[in-house]
Design an enzyme around this catalytic site. Structure first.
Site, short mmCIF file in Angstrom:
data_model
loop_
_atom_site.label_atom_id
_atom_site.label_comp_id
_atom_site.label_asym_id
_atom_site.label_seq_id
_atom_site.Cartn_x
_atom_site.Cartn_y
_atom_site.Cartn_z
N HIS A 167 19.17 6.52 14.23
CA HIS A 167 18.56 6.41 15.47
C HIS A 167 19.84 6.94 16.87
O HIS A 167 19.36 7.58 16.68
CB HIS A 167 18.98 4.68 15.79
N HIS B 130 20.79 3.15 12.60
CA HIS B 130 22.11 3.63 11.72
C HIS B 130 21.84 5.05 12.28
O HIS B 130 21.00 5.39 13.28
CB HIS B 130 21.29 3.42 10.38
N HIS C 209 6.69 1.50 4.71
CA HIS C 209 8.27 0.56 4.28
C HIS C 209 8.29 0.34 2.46
O HIS C 209 8.49 -0.52 1.95
CB HIS C 209 7.66 -0.75 4.67
N CYS D 70 1.27 -3.83 8.68
CA CYS D 70 2.61 -4.11 8.23
C CYS D 70 3.83 -4.52 9.59
O CYS D 70 3.80 -3.05 10.63
CB CYS D 70 2.81 -2.67 7.73
N CYS E 80 2.78 -0.85 2.42
CA CYS E 80 2.91 -0.15 3.00
C CYS E 80 3.23 1.24 3.01
O CYS E 80 4.46 0.97 1.91
CB CYS E 80 3.88 0.02 4.56
N LYS F 247 17.22 0.63 6.90
CA LYS F 247 17.59 -0.26 6.73
C LYS F 247 16.86 -1.05 5.67
O LYS F 247 17.93 -1.39 4.63
CB LYS F 247 18.50 -0.85 8.46
#
Ligand code: MSP
Length: 523
Positions: A24, A21, A158, A130, A155, A308
């Protein structure tokens, strides 16, 4: 840093559990721009990127897609991660995959070395893990779940449930390195940048380090622990070592001596791995620590870290298909202070594209070339007597070049672009004030017209040179349009630290027609 010395710079190696994505892509183009700048300055440059292919996250992603982990990573790396580099015009020198033999063999060797040095022991362990982060979590990083995850521990990054793991593990004596790490941050103040990141890391280490679990025995998608093949090496230990194995650690001492140590650019999410665990691992093996670690901020979408797994991921091609790779690179590198978080929005991207690239830089290039074609049959005129206004432009160019190089030394790509952009703004103002179209109507003002258009063209020459690490495609087109390729040689061979010298473009050079560098886009 002086020219001719070595400059080795890395991106994190990305998890190919999923497609890339724009986050990155952000890290990758930042590192590519820094590498291109140094390469074009004559430094012995090496840029590394790659993929982190082991671990539980990969194993699960593959299983969810009905593939073996090797099939899954081969498919994603081939279909998505290699193509990302072409999409973004990245000129990396190497690409390492942690499933390559050149990596796996050297990881085994490194881990054996720190075991032999007495820094690894066996122990029992129970903690919350995690899989998204591939990391055991401390209390501060754990939150109470809400909604579907009510009653569970999740987490903080996340927002997904953590898993309680209880295993016999091998441990790395990280706690023994506390003092040496604090000493490192003190004696090399630039080891962690920016300063906020350095302070965070130093206070984390000061608060006390726990030993690190570095093996797993409940799955086997990883590199085997050499003295106990019922365990695989913890994915982060395996991954961090890519920076050394890729440049010949344990296999090519000459190359390793030439390249190592590296500069690492990472997102702030993985700063501690790079600024704490990684230097401690190297100290344990008796290998030099990195030159430095620079942590950049997060891209935020709708105020949250884009990801994502939270379904806010945007594919880089969604941007490049519409605006092109140069605009992608320019936008993220100029609009966000490198080191801080930045919000992405389509409105902001398209407004900056229009104002800065199309109307600012693109238009300056088009009208300068068009006027040289119209008034001088396409031949760059010689400058006559320089006035104060012309000399002011020369000063702007010289200062911009010096300031940009200094900013790049500090890894502040955004400040480098701001410095360079003073040339765009000043030259546009200069053309408006000097009205070459009015000068062209009066034969008596012919020499003044020559000087004004030479000044504009020479300013563009400097811009092409200085912006080529950021926008390699558009600057190459401009270089050819200026006719500079024939008289001065290839753009990427122009020494960047001399870009601010005035008068490099030769009068008498034939310019070539230039299509708009940044064409209008459908909104
Ligand atoms: N595999 C590990 C890194 C190992 S390095 C030895 C990993 N991979 S990752 O695929 O999750 O990529 C993390 C990196 O991608 C971040 O450190 C950052 O450079 C980049 N980004 C991922 N999401 C991002 C944003 N939303 N914003 C900015 N950068 C982001 O962690």
């Amino acid at each position: 840093m002086s020219s001719g010395s070595s400059f080795y710079i890395t991106t994190p190696i990305y998890y190919p559990s999923d497609v890339p994505h724009i986050g990155h892509g952000y890290t990758t183009v930042a590192v590519d721009t820094l590498a291109r700048w140094h390469r074009q300055s004559g430094d012995d440059t090496w840029m590394l990127t790659g993929t982190d292919e082991h671990g539980q996250k990969m194993l699960r992603a593959a299983a969810a897609n009905g593939a073996t982990p090797q099939e899954w990573v081969d498919r994603l790396v081939g279909e998505s991660w290699f193509p990302l580099l072409r999409t973004l015009d990245v000129a990396n020198d190497d690409f390492i995959r942690t499933t390559q033999a050149r990596h796996e063999e050297r990881v085994t060797q490194f881990v054996q070395a720190i075991y032999d040095n007495g820094y690894i022991y066996a122990g029992e362990f129970e903690a919350l893990y995690c899989v998204g982060c591939e990391e055991f979590k401390t209390e501060a990083e754990i939150q109470d779940g809400t909604g579907a995850f009510e009653g569970l521990k999740v987490c903080a990054i996340h927002s997904k449930p953590l898993e309680l793991l209880q295993e016999k593990n091998y441990f790395f004596k990280l706690s023994e390195f506390q003092d040496r790490l604090l000493e490192l941050y003190k004696t090399v103040p630039d080891f962690v940048r920016p300063e906020s990141a350095r302070n965070e890391v130093a206070s984390f280490v000061r608060s006390g380090l726990k030993d690190l679990s570095i093996s797993r025995s409940t799955f086997d998608w990883g590199i085997k622990v050499p003295w106990d093949p019922s365990h695989v090496i913890y994915v982060w230990v395996d991954a961090l070592l890519n920076y050394a194995t890729a440049v010949g650690y344990g296999s090519d001492p000459e190359q390793f001596a030439r390249r190592w140590p590296a500069y690492h650019v990472v997102g702030k999410d993985i700063l501690r791995f790079h600024a704490v665990i990684w230097p401690a691992m190297l100290m344990a093996a008796g290998v030099e620590v990195p030159r430095g670690v620079f942590a950049h901020g997060w891209l935020l979408v709708g105020g949250e870290k884009m990801s994502k797994s939270k379904l806010t991921g945007i594919a880089p091609t969604e941007i490049t298909d519409v605006f092109g790779s140069d605009a992608y690179r320019f936008y993220f590198l100029s609009a966000i202070a490198f080191g801080q978080d930045g919000s992405f929005s389509w409105e902001d991207l398209s407004a900056r594209y229009q104002a800065e690239l199309a109307n600012g830089f693109g238009n300056l290039a088009s009208r300068t070339i068009a006027m040289i074609e119209r008034y001088f049959e396409g031949i760059v005129p010689p400058p006559a007597q320089y006035t104060d206004a012309d000399l002011a432009i020369q000063r702007v160019v010289a200062e911009a070049a010096t300031n940009a190089d200094a900013a790049i030394e500090r890894f502040r790509i955004d400040e480098a672009i701001t410095a360079i952009w003073t040339i765009v703004d000043e030259l546009n103002g200069y053309i408006t004030e000097n009205e070459p179209w009015a000068l062209a109507k009066d034969d008596a003002k012919r020499t003044r017209l020559e000087t004004v258009l030479y000044t504009a063209a020479e300013g563009l020459r400097a811009l092409a040179q200085l912006l080529s690490p950021v926008m390699p495609v558009a600057t190459e087109k401009l270089w050819i349009a200026l006719g500079a390729a024939e008289t001065l040689g290839r753009l990427q061979d122009q020494p960047l630290r001399e870009a601010g010298v005035w008068g490099l473009l030769k009068p008498g050079t034939s310019v070539n027609g230039l299509a708009p560098l940044f064409p209008r886009v459908e909104q």
